[in-house]
Scaffold this active site. Sequence first.
Site, PDB file in Angstrom:
ATOM      1  N   CYS A   2       0.404  -1.602   0.082  1.00 21.62           N
ATOM      2  CA  CYS A   2       0.009  -0.257  -0.192  1.00 21.62           C
ATOM      3  C   CYS A   2       0.825   1.452   0.194  1.00 21.62           C
ATOM      4  O   CYS A   2       1.941   1.266   0.513  1.00 21.62           O
ATOM      5  CB  CYS A   2      -0.904   0.301   1.338  1.00 21.62           C
ATOM      6  SG  CYS A   2      -1.929  -1.130   1.194  1.00 21.62           S
ATOM      7  N   ARG A  28       3.440   0.150  -5.072  1.00 23.54           N
ATOM      8  CA  ARG A  28       3.144  -0.526  -4.233  1.00 23.54           C
ATOM      9  C   ARG A  28       1.935  -1.034  -3.521  1.00 23.54           C
ATOM     10  O   ARG A  28       1.567  -2.279  -2.653  1.00 23.54           O
ATOM     11  CB  ARG A  28       3.563   0.571  -2.980  1.00 23.54           C
ATOM     12  CG  ARG A  28       4.188   1.561  -3.288  1.00 23.54           C
ATOM     13  CD  ARG A  28       4.364   2.237  -1.892  1.00 23.54           C
ATOM     14  NE  ARG A  28       4.003   1.563  -0.543  1.00 23.54           N
ATOM     15  CZ  ARG A  28       5.600   1.221  -0.056  1.00 23.54           C
ATOM     16  NH1 ARG A  28       6.726   1.137  -0.428  1.00 23.54           N
ATOM     17  NH2 ARG A  28       5.094   0.738   1.110  1.00 23.54           N
ATOM     18  N   TRP A  76      -3.069  -2.302  -2.062  1.00 22.33           N
ATOM     19  CA  TRP A  76      -2.721  -3.866  -1.773  1.00 22.33           C
ATOM     20  C   TRP A  76      -3.014  -4.554  -0.600  1.00 22.33           C
ATOM     21  O   TRP A  76      -2.781  -4.813   0.191  1.00 22.33           O
ATOM     22  CB  TRP A  76      -1.364  -3.706  -2.549  1.00 22.33           C
ATOM     23  CG  TRP A  76      -0.747  -5.480  -3.079  1.00 22.33           C
ATOM     24  CD1 TRP A  76      -0.851  -5.699  -4.375  1.00 22.33           C
ATOM     25  CD2 TRP A  76      -0.490  -6.949  -1.915  1.00 22.33           C
ATOM     26  NE1 TRP A  76      -0.289  -7.180  -4.182  1.00 22.33           N
ATOM     27  CE2 TRP A  76       0.466  -7.545  -2.418  1.00 22.33           C
ATOM     28  CE3 TRP A  76      -0.512  -6.443  -0.326  1.00 22.33           C
ATOM     29  CZ2 TRP A  76       0.389  -9.129  -2.840  1.00 22.33           C
ATOM     30  CZ3 TRP A  76       0.017  -8.272  -0.107  1.00 22.33           C
ATOM     31  CH2 TRP A  76       0.226  -8.823  -1.138  1.00 22.33           C
ATOM     32  N   ASN A 100      -0.736   1.652   5.992  1.00 20.93           N
ATOM     33  CA  ASN A 100       0.290   0.230   5.326  1.00 20.93           C
ATOM     34  C   ASN A 100       1.056  -0.747   6.252  1.00 20.93           C
ATOM     35  O   ASN A 100       0.543   0.400   7.342  1.00 20.93           O
ATOM     36  CB  ASN A 100       1.142   1.342   4.648  1.00 20.93           C
ATOM     37  CG  ASN A 100       1.818   0.628   3.958  1.00 20.93           C
ATOM     38  OD1 ASN A 100       3.128   0.982   3.917  1.00 20.93           O
ATOM     39  ND2 ASN A 100       1.959  -0.482   3.756  1.00 20.93           N
ATOM     40  N   GLY A 101       0.128  -1.673   6.152  1.00 16.39           N
ATOM     41  CA  GLY A 101       0.943  -2.300   7.202  1.00 16.39           C
ATOM     42  C   GLY A 101      -0.533  -3.384   7.918  1.00 16.39           C
ATOM     43  O   GLY A 101      -1.024  -4.111   6.958  1.00 16.39           O
ATOM     44  N   GLU A 478      16.377 -17.484 -12.519  1.00 15.87           N
ATOM     45  CA  GLU A 478      15.952 -15.938 -12.511  1.00 15.87           C
ATOM     46  C   GLU A 478      15.183 -15.229 -13.498  1.00 15.87           C
ATOM     47  O   GLU A 478      14.136 -14.844 -14.232  1.00 15.87           O
ATOM     48  CB  GLU A 478      17.144 -14.786 -11.988  1.00 15.87           C
ATOM     49  CG  GLU A 478      16.689 -13.235 -12.313  1.00 15.87           C
ATOM     50  CD  GLU A 478      15.874 -12.780 -11.936  1.00 15.87           C
ATOM     51  OE1 GLU A 478      15.311 -13.290 -10.469  1.00 15.87           O
ATOM     52  OE2 GLU A 478      14.706 -11.726 -12.062  1.00 15.87           O
ATOM     53  N   LYS A 482      11.519 -14.056 -14.347  1.00 15.16           N
ATOM     54  CA  LYS A 482      10.888 -12.961 -15.019  1.00 15.16           C
ATOM     55  C   LYS A 482      10.142 -12.880 -16.397  1.00 15.16           C
ATOM     56  O   LYS A 482       8.853 -12.022 -16.624  1.00 15.16           O
ATOM     57  CB  LYS A 482      12.712 -12.201 -15.742  1.00 15.16           C
ATOM     58  CG  LYS A 482      12.587 -10.593 -16.057  1.00 15.16           C
ATOM     59  CD  LYS A 482      12.926  -9.943 -14.652  1.00 15.16           C
ATOM     60  CE  LYS A 482      12.941 -10.382 -13.740  1.00 15.16           C
ATOM     61  NZ  LYS A 482      12.595  -9.562 -12.266  1.00 15.16           N
ATOM     62  N   GLU A 485       6.370 -14.040 -14.508  1.00 17.07           N
ATOM     63  CA  GLU A 485       5.201 -12.555 -14.099  1.00 17.07           C
ATOM     64  C   GLU A 485       5.127 -11.252 -14.825  1.00 17.07           C
ATOM     65  O   GLU A 485       4.127 -10.599 -14.141  1.00 17.07           O
ATOM     66  CB  GLU A 485       6.739 -11.368 -12.546  1.00 17.07           C
ATOM     67  CG  GLU A 485       7.417 -11.550 -12.500  1.00 17.07           C
ATOM     68  CD  GLU A 485       9.092 -10.646 -11.766  1.00 17.07           C
ATOM     69  OE1 GLU A 485       8.543 -10.568 -10.557  1.00 17.07           O
ATOM     70  OE2 GLU A 485      10.170 -10.522 -11.719  1.00 17.07           O
ATOM     71  N   HIS A 501      14.925 -36.850 -14.522  1.00 16.98           N
ATOM     72  CA  HIS A 501      14.014 -37.092 -13.166  1.00 16.98           C
ATOM     73  C   HIS A 501      12.925 -37.504 -13.410  1.00 16.98           C
ATOM     74  O   HIS A 501      12.346 -37.236 -11.964  1.00 16.98           O
ATOM     75  CB  HIS A 501      15.211 -36.938 -11.945  1.00 16.98           C
ATOM     76  CG  HIS A 501      15.921 -36.970 -12.384  1.00 16.98           C
ATOM     77  ND1 HIS A 501      16.875 -38.356 -12.462  1.00 16.98           N
ATOM     78  CD2 HIS A 501      17.639 -36.442 -12.903  1.00 16.98           C
ATOM     79  CE1 HIS A 501      18.430 -38.979 -12.586  1.00 16.98           C
ATOM     80  NE2 HIS A 501      18.782 -38.229 -12.792  1.00 16.98           N
ATOM     81  N   LYS A 600       5.744  -4.124  -5.460  1.00 17.67           N
ATOM     82  CA  LYS A 600       6.563  -3.907  -5.676  1.00 17.67           C
ATOM     83  C   LYS A 600       7.278  -4.137  -4.590  1.00 17.67           C
ATOM     84  O   LYS A 600       8.741  -4.765  -4.310  1.00 17.67           O
ATOM     85  CB  LYS A 600       6.998  -2.304  -6.097  1.00 17.67           C
ATOM     86  CG  LYS A 600       8.301  -2.272  -6.091  1.00 17.67           C
ATOM     87  CD  LYS A 600       9.063  -3.129  -7.522  1.00 17.67           C
ATOM     88  CE  LYS A 600      10.284  -1.760  -7.560  1.00 17.67           C
ATOM     89  NZ  LYS A 600      10.987  -3.058  -8.272  1.00 17.67           N
TER      90      LYS A 600
HETATM   91  O1  M6R Z   1      12.236  -5.028  -2.549  1.00 16.88           O
HETATM   92  P1  M6R Z   1      13.052  -6.787  -2.585  1.00 16.88           P
HETATM   93  O2  M6R Z   1      14.929  -6.074  -3.444  1.00 16.88           O
HETATM   94  O3  M6R Z   1      13.730  -7.308  -0.852  1.00 16.88           O
HETATM   95  O4  M6R Z   1      12.379  -7.907  -3.553  1.00 16.88           O
HETATM   96  C1  M6R Z   1      12.604  -8.855  -3.148  1.00 16.88           C
HETATM   97  C2  M6R Z   1      11.264  -9.939  -4.309  1.00 16.88           C
HETATM   98  O5  M6R Z   1       9.786  -9.364  -4.199  1.00 16.88           O
HETATM   99  C3  M6R Z   1      11.078  -8.917  -5.572  1.00 16.88           C
HETATM  100  O6  M6R Z   1      12.627  -8.711  -5.925  1.00 16.88           O
HETATM  101  C4  M6R Z   1      10.211 -10.020  -6.501  1.00 16.88           C
HETATM  102  O7  M6R Z   1      10.475 -10.697  -6.417  1.00 16.88           O
HETATM  103  C5  M6R Z   1      10.399  -9.484  -7.768  1.00 16.88           C
HETATM  104  N1  M6R Z   1       8.580  -9.197  -8.422  1.00 16.88           N
HETATM  105  C6  M6R Z   1      10.999 -10.048  -8.438  1.00 16.88           C
HETATM  106  O8  M6R Z   1      11.477  -8.724 -10.240  1.00 16.88           O
END
Ligand code: M6R
Length: 605
Positions: A2, A28, A76, A100-101, A478, A482, A485, A501, A600
């Site tokens: 949020c 956020r 969020w 937020n929280g 990774e 990418k 997501e 396997h 984010k």
């Molecule tokens: O802000 P942070 O680097 O701690 O965030 C970690 C993950 O939430 C972040 O890398 C997430 O996996 C992204 N969606 C990847 O693109």
Amino acid sequence: MCGIIGYIGKKHNVTDVLITGLKALEYRGYDSVGIALWNEDMFKLIKSAGKISHLEDKIRKEGNMTSQMGIGHTRWATHGEPNDTNSHPHRVGNVTLVHNGIIENYQELKEELIKKGYHFASDTDTEVIASLLDDIKKNKENYLEILQELTTRLRGSYALGIVFDQDKNHLYALRKDSPLILGIGDKENFIASDIPAIIPYTKQYILLEAGEIARLSEDGIDLFDTSLKPISKKIQQVNWTMEQAEKGGYSHFMLKEIMEEERVLKDTILPFVKDKETLLSKMPDLKKYDQVHIVACGSAMHAGLVGKYLIETYANIPVTVEVASEYRYKKNFYTDHTLVILVSQSGETADTIAALRLAKESKVDTLAIVNVYGSTIARESDQVLYIYAGPEIAVATTKAYTLQVAMLSLVALTMAINHKQMKEEEITMLLEAFQNLPEILGGLLEKQESYFEIAKMLDGSEDVFFLGRGVDYALAMEGSLKLKEISYIHSEAYQAGELKHGTISLIEKNTPVIALVTDEKLAEKTISNIKEVKARGAKVILVTLESLDRDYDFCDQKIVLPVVPPFVQPILVMPPLQLLSFEVARRRGCDIDKPRNLAKSVTVE
Ligand code: M6R
């Protein structure tokens, strides 16, 4: 999660400030949004499920509302679905607030308040805070004392922006474990979850700490500690420009951020790599450590896996890499010589913060690799290494990941030197390789059209596999994250030798397989595995090095990377794959900068 914004002053139109701030904070959370404006004799709420444009439509329908104070929130969802009722601000009696929280004891507080006659319209923990404040207000008149009592009743994390109908000249803010800054203007002041929300108006801000209470008026900001003693705090200066926080002519933040990788790599690593003495003077002394735990989430954890490979291979020190949400609840083995490295772009990821605090409680040394200056992880760790990615707005991380890998590479090099595992000539050669790297990366990014062309191969695909061995497997993880997501294509990363396997049964005619072969020592082995999937009908995109480039009959498309010393090679692998994923998602019409269900910064457990 949020985002919170709040404004008090007459210099700007309050609605404009709130909407601008909410747009900057949308990363956020973006499932619902709302504002509260002081209007005649009470705060008026306008809320909407969905995007900010829906809220703007509603505001337009309300007509012109002049105001000199307001709070806004982009959500969020954590408690209750994203709908108009659950969205913030929440109002009970004369109290209006944004949050937020997560309030951990909200259920217990709710039951207590229900017994006192309160009714709840929403499913949120936030409405419970508003009701609790209203209840506390019945026995207290001083707003600071009311807020002080509130902090003793809440368990969990919160950043709060609060206004009271009877106190229309003040906006209150407090926080614990969720971020909040106070923007300082001339005859106007702000609260916000993050800096981009206030940059158009001011570059001066204060970081609010846990337990502190801020009372903002048009003329200034009064700060109080937990016992309501007035305090003064250092004013910080934002060193980002507005242009850095905007798209800079690109269609998407993600594309802009990938294309910035050459510059931010320079900004981050060049100050360290002039010579060995410079590196050792700027890096923490890592001689003491003979065991490393790297703890992080998502892409930051994937960067940690590359760090593990480098530290183990070159510094000869054992490393474990753990997802923070697991680490915080498992048994961890520490000695006096253990170093816990926390990796986080935002520095606000709840699980990573919890892992950091766990390590600190166990009196273990901690080192953070963080992008956001002054974030919780940066502040609470014993030592910090900043990456200088600047604001990363796209939800999918790109430039920050690349810099995390680069910074972990510098940590590995320092450890290798500290532990006398590297000859002088090799150190000199590697420092030179680091110096040349940004330009080589820039050259790779210039070939974006060729990766976009390859992306067409994934049109219509619903399952993709990434393969790799050793460090290529860490990179494959990774690459796979990418792609999935942002494009919503199901994707899995597999160790090249492990596929047979079981998972190989999923390979059928035209299943795309993206195979990473960038480690010369393991190339032959991985190539045998690629042939196994090719024989079962897979379409293969090979990511390899110029030195390994042959006229292979098993590959349908190739991404060929320039050869650099193996130590720094991993830094070059992801940018082309980020561009490939970007284009796949663009061709599918996805909301690339704000993929569904994501936020984010994951500031809840
Ligand atoms: O802000 P942070 O680097 O701690 O965030 C970690 C993950 O939430 C972040 O890398 C997430 O996996 C992204 N969606 C990847 O693109």
